[in-house]
Scaffold this active site. Structure first.
Site, PDB file in Angstrom:
ATOM      1  N   GLN A  75     -48.801 -10.468   7.125  1.00 37.23           N
ATOM      2  CA  GLN A  75     -47.506 -11.175   6.637  1.00 37.23           C
ATOM      3  C   GLN A  75     -47.561 -12.525   6.936  1.00 37.23           C
ATOM      4  OE1 GLN A  75     -45.452 -10.655   4.486  1.00 37.23           O
ATOM      5  NE2 GLN A  75     -46.238  -8.552   3.723  1.00 37.23           N
ATOM      6  N   SER A  76     -48.638 -13.362   7.152  1.00 35.40           N
ATOM      7  CA  SER A  76     -48.765 -14.558   7.749  1.00 35.40           C
ATOM      8  C   SER A  76     -48.251 -15.608   6.896  1.00 35.40           C
ATOM      9  CB  SER A  76     -50.269 -15.099   7.814  1.00 35.40           C
ATOM     10  OG  SER A  76     -50.337 -16.412   8.204  1.00 35.40           O
ATOM     11  N   ASN A  77     -47.155 -16.364   7.284  1.00 33.45           N
ATOM     12  CA  ASN A  77     -46.605 -17.314   6.531  1.00 33.45           C
ATOM     13  C   ASN A  77     -47.465 -18.629   6.213  1.00 33.45           C
ATOM     14  OD1 ASN A  77     -43.805 -16.399   6.455  1.00 33.45           O
ATOM     15  ND2 ASN A  77     -43.650 -16.952   8.659  1.00 33.45           N
TER      16      ASN A  77
END
Ligand code: PLP
Length: 317
Positions: A75-77
């Site tokens: 879920q890396s921004n």
């Protein structure tokens, strides 16, 4: 010292980002709390990575890269924003993500799907495996490629936040504290170095949302950035202020963080995220409770984005 605007930069962010006073929270805490709206940087859902990518993608372009790799958790921004920014400047992003976190099509993975991005997963805990895989894939494609490290946190990326400190100085406002989340170190390193250069009265505090040795990591990035800038500054341990706020672990909501997310939503109509900004704001609240801020102090909180993650984490009551 080299001028910041002598570095190549692709214009991606809408700058300067606004600074707003949090009226209700200021009243509640008995000090002056301001928020720097880096959630409004203007690409994707906004966020701090856009400032770093202006420098990193400029270097990628200068090197003739057609493909841009980066990595992070599922879920890396940062990975989502790298993809969005790379597409905007005409490069092909490939994301090789760690399998940790929510891996179904929610949150940032949904946004990447909408952008049609090539997303791959690797079942490893070691970023070295992922960087090796980037080289393998890049060479097999036979196209020039550029690798951006996790979080965009190297010296070049950190210049995005040295510039942010300069932007704050140029606004003419004087802050006693500047508070940010720290996940891979580049944001805090850039702000701490930028404060040393442009905001000498401001104490920068990095709220650690992971358990890495951030004293060493932050200093390492700052020292490299000093070299890039050819700046004449002596760095010491007093230039780095950290507070552990990871709670049960990276990307696992903490009770304090959830309380901070709710408080900001109820009092100010803003939505922090449970992974970074919620935990960082919980650190600011803890400092206020300890009496760290005087009634006349001005405390600036960096709202570094994270909206994508808000929809991919289960938050308890
Ligand atoms: C990446 C990120 C941070 C942390 O910045 P680092 O430079 O990685 O330490 C803070 N907030 C949000 C929303 C992020 O995505």
């Amino acid at each position: 010292m080299r001028e910041l605007n002598s570095f190549d930069r692709v214009p991606l962010a809408v700058l300067p980002t606004p600074v707003q006073r949090l009226e209700n929270i200021s009243r509640m805490l008995g000090t002056n709390v301001w928020i720097k709206r880096d959630d409004m940087t203007g690409v994707g859902l906004g966020g701090n990575k856009v400032r770093k990518l202006e420098f990193l993608l400029a270097e990628a372009k200068a090197q003739g890269a057609e493909v841009v790799f980066t990595t992070g958790g599922a879920q890396s921004n940062h990975a989502m924003l790298t993809a969005a920014c790379a597409l905007k400047v005409g490069m092909t992003p490939i994301l090789i993500l760690k399998k940790r976190g929510v891996t179904d099509r929610r949150g940032n993975l949904l946004l990447e799907h909408l952008m049609g991005v090539d997303v791959r997963f690797m079942d490893t805990d070691d970023y070295a495996d992922i960087y090796a895989e980037m080289d393998r894939v890049g060479q097999a494609m036979g196209k020039p490629y550029y690798k951006i490290p996790c979080g965009g946190s190297n010296a070049l990326g950190a210049l995005g936040y040295v510039s942010c400190a300069k932007e704050i100085a140029e606004s003419g406002m004087d802050f006693d504290y500047l508070i940010c989340a720290e996940g891979s170190g580049g944001t805090h390193a850039g702000l701490a170095l930028g404060a040393k250069l442009f905001l000498p009265h401001t104490t920068v505090v990095g709220m650690m949302v992971d358990t890495d040795p951030f004293d060493v990591i932050t200093m390492g990035i700052m020292k490299e950035a000093v070299k890039l800038l050819e700046a004449d500054v002596e760095l010491g341990p007093d230039d780095i202020h950290l507070r552990p706020m990871a709670g049960p672990g990276y990307a696992i909501p903490s009770a304090e963080g959830t309380r901070a997310v709710r408080l900001m939503a109820e009092k100010e109509g803003l939505f922090l995220d449970p992974v970074y900004t919620g935990k960082a704001f919980a650190g600011l609240l803890a400092m206020a409770e300890e009496g760290a801020f005087r009634p006349t102090d001005n405390v600036l909180f960096l709202y570094s984005g994270g909206a994508g993650g808000l929809f991919a984490v289960d938050m308890p009551d």
